[in-house]
Motif scaffolding. Structure first.
Motif, PDB file in Angstrom:
ATOM      1  N   UNK A 238      -6.039   7.577   5.514  1.00  0.00           N
ATOM      2  CA  UNK A 238      -6.536   6.432   4.753  1.00  0.00           C
ATOM      3  C   UNK A 238      -5.692   5.175   4.952  1.00  0.00           C
ATOM      4  N   UNK A 239      -4.371   5.312   4.875  1.00  0.00           N
ATOM      5  CA  UNK A 239      -3.515   4.141   5.065  1.00  0.00           C
ATOM      6  C   UNK A 239      -3.633   3.581   6.472  1.00  0.00           C
ATOM      7  N   UNK A 240      -3.727   4.445   7.460  1.00  0.00           N
ATOM      8  CA  UNK A 240      -3.794   3.937   8.826  1.00  0.00           C
ATOM      9  C   UNK A 240      -5.160   3.335   9.132  1.00  0.00           C
ATOM     10  N   UNK A 241      -6.203   3.838   8.442  1.00  0.00           N
ATOM     11  CA  UNK A 241      -7.494   3.153   8.541  1.00  0.00           C
ATOM     12  C   UNK A 241      -7.392   1.742   7.955  1.00  0.00           C
ATOM     13  N   UNK A 242      -6.699   1.640   6.832  1.00  0.00           N
ATOM     14  CA  UNK A 242      -6.529   0.338   6.188  1.00  0.00           C
ATOM     15  C   UNK A 242      -5.735  -0.625   7.063  1.00  0.00           C
TER      16      UNK A 242
END
Length: 536
Positions: A238-242
């Protein structure tokens, strides 16, 4: 393996379809091929799961049939004498409940262990090119589940073995209580036996609940670690998608595969308790395997001249486990057509000689010969088919009178049945029954008197028309009238046949052509024994 490939293909297609529809602005018509493939993969996965369950159970059924056949064969090799040293309930529990408890090991644990090896490895290999960080999380967290499963399993194994031991004891207590119900009632001991059975049953209940408690707690631990591991993967993705470090397709694909990566490990944790239960049940099976095989296995040689059987005991010794010597250098012969009576005190070795002749035990040393051929070389099934055996306490099975007189025949010959019943002085009794030979009697001869049960056993010998007769004091525990009728039937049975019979009554000895005395496992003077041991 097919299920694992379908899981990966399903995750790939779902991620591809959503990526095309949401981020690339495509329509459903543009992803028709992917939708068709997805439907095919879902069907293939369902079929693979169904086939896995079906084939696993089929394999387990084959193992159960093979194992039960092996155990029954083992029981046959142990023989009646060896089984007498064990509790019947324990033997029944091993063959019935023990084999059934092993089934989940093959139908659940082995498939689960294979899936826990193949699917996580395949998912790791697929995820690694897309995202090395998620693959690293998989590698670090995956061992936690089997490690805790093994730690929990060590305690569960001991509890399962104790639970199985309780089940065997409970089976033994219950069988003893049912078989000895009349004696327990007569001595007002039924309540005490009921309390003992209830006590063992309650202990078994507590052990079962302890095992289930560990099973539920271990499932909770495994679910916790699996959920935390999936959450770590989801947070990192999720963080790396963000931050734009990973694409939507790659992130969604990894998230879809993460639960599937841990699912086989969780399933194996659940199936691990099936393994523990199987190990506990196997203890009873191994205990049955450890019982010495006392019965004569026999060979393949046919009996020479079966119409006239001569028997010889040559320096026979028989020593049981623990050093108890039943026979010590016994040698004598029984000529073809001769009737020999064995007399002697209880424990003298008379029944041991009969058991040797029947092949229920093997001699420790020496030989038993039939028409000059060692008994161990003969086909035991053929040899026993030539013996008419009348024990002291005839075993009457639950079923029809016809089935009890001719237990070896699926469809007994009615003419032979009537002839055997008349010769055994049982026909008048059967004729008075409403269904004749089709009348059903209970286990142990319920519905027959003691004398009628003995005459039924003699009718078996008449029906078989065997050249060898083995009698283990067939008139024991009978009143005078019943004894006279049985003795008259024996007089009709013996002529022209080779006979070996244990005798405690003078009337039985008088039917024999020769008397052999036994005392403390050795030959003794029959005249002296007859004065001391033989009843009038």
């Amino acid at each position: 393996m097919a299920t694992g490939l379908a899981v990966i293909a399903q995750g790939f297609l779902v991620a591809r379809i959503l990526d095309e529809l949401i981020f690339r602005g495509r329509t459903f018509s543009d992803v028709t091929r992917e939708l068709v493939l997805l439907a095919a993969v879902i069907l293939a996965r369902a079929g693979a799961v169904w086939a896995t369950d079906r084939f696993a159970f089929s394999a387990a059924a084959v193992v159960m049939r093979s194992l039960r056949a092996h155990l029954i064969s083992r029981v046959e090799r142990i023989g009646p004498v060896g089984l007498a040293e064990r509790k019947t309930g324990e033997t029944v529990a091993a063959i019935a409940d023990g084999v059934r408890a092993i089934e989940p090991y093959y139908s659940r644990y082995i498939p689960a262990s294979v899936m826990a090896t193949l699917l996580p490895l395949a998912i790791f290999c697929v995820v690694l090119p897309f995202d090395w960080l998620s693959a690293l999380v998989f590698v670090v967290t995956a061992p936690l589940i089997p490690v805790f499963m093994i730690l929990i399993g060590e305690g569960a194994e001991k509890l399962n073995q104790r639970q199985w031991g309780r089940l065997q004891r409970m089976s033994g207590h219950l069988l003893d209580a049912v078989q000895g119900l009349a004696t327990l009632k007569a001595f007002n001991a039924a309540r005490r036996m009921t309390e003992q059975v209830a006590k063992v049953a309650d202990a078994y209940r507590r052990d079962t609940m302890a095992v289930l408690r560990i099973a539920f707690l271990s499932s909770l631990v495994l679910e916790f670690f699996a959920t935390v591991s999936i959450a770590i993967v989801a947070v990192l993705v999720g963080f790396r998608l963000l931050w734009g470090e990973i694409g939507y397709f790659e992130g969604l694909f990894i998230l879809l595969l993460a639960p599937e990566f841990y699912l086989p490990l969780r399933s194996m944790g659940t199936a691990y308790h099936a393994r523990m239960e199987a190990i506990g049940a196997a203890e009873g099976i191994v205990a049955l395997e450890d019982v010495p095989a006392l019965a004569e296995p026999g060979g393949a040689q046919a009996v020479f001249r079966p119409e006239r059987i001569a028997i010889s005991f040559e320096d026979v010794e028989l020593t049981f486990a623990g050093g108890r010597r039943a026979l010590d250098g016994v040698s004598f012969q029984v000529a073809a057509g001769e009737a020999v009576a064995l007399v002697g005190p209880s424990g003298g070795g008379k029944s041991s000689l009969l058991n040797l002749l029947l092949g229920f035990v093997q001699p420790t040393s020496g030989r038993v010969r039939v028409n000059g051929v060692a008994l161990g070389a003969l086909d035991m099934a053929e040899w026993r088919s030539m013996i008419g055996y009348v024990p002291q306490a005839p075993r009457i099975l639950s079923g029809t009178l016809a089935a009890n007189i001719a237990p070896q025949d699926d469809t007994p010959d009615m003419e032979r049945l009537e002839k055997a019943a008349r010769q055994a002085d049982l026909f008048d009794v059967i004729a008075r029954l409403p269904d004749g030979f089709d009348t059903r009697i209970g286990e142990g001869g319920a519905g027959l008197s003691g004398g009628e049960a003995h005459r039924l056993a003699l009718a078996r010998a008449f029906y078989r028309d065997a050249p060898v007769i083995v009698l283990d004091e067939p008139t024991a525990h009978l009143d005078r009238d019943s004894e006279a009728r049985v003795q008259a039937a024996i007089a009709r049975l013996l002529p022209g046949r080779t006979a070996l019979m244990v005798a405690h009554r003078r009337a039985t000895i008088e039917q024999a052509g020769r008397v052999v005395g036994l005392r403390a496992g050795r030959l003794a003077d029959p005249a002296g024994i007859a004065e001391e041991e033989v009843a009038p």
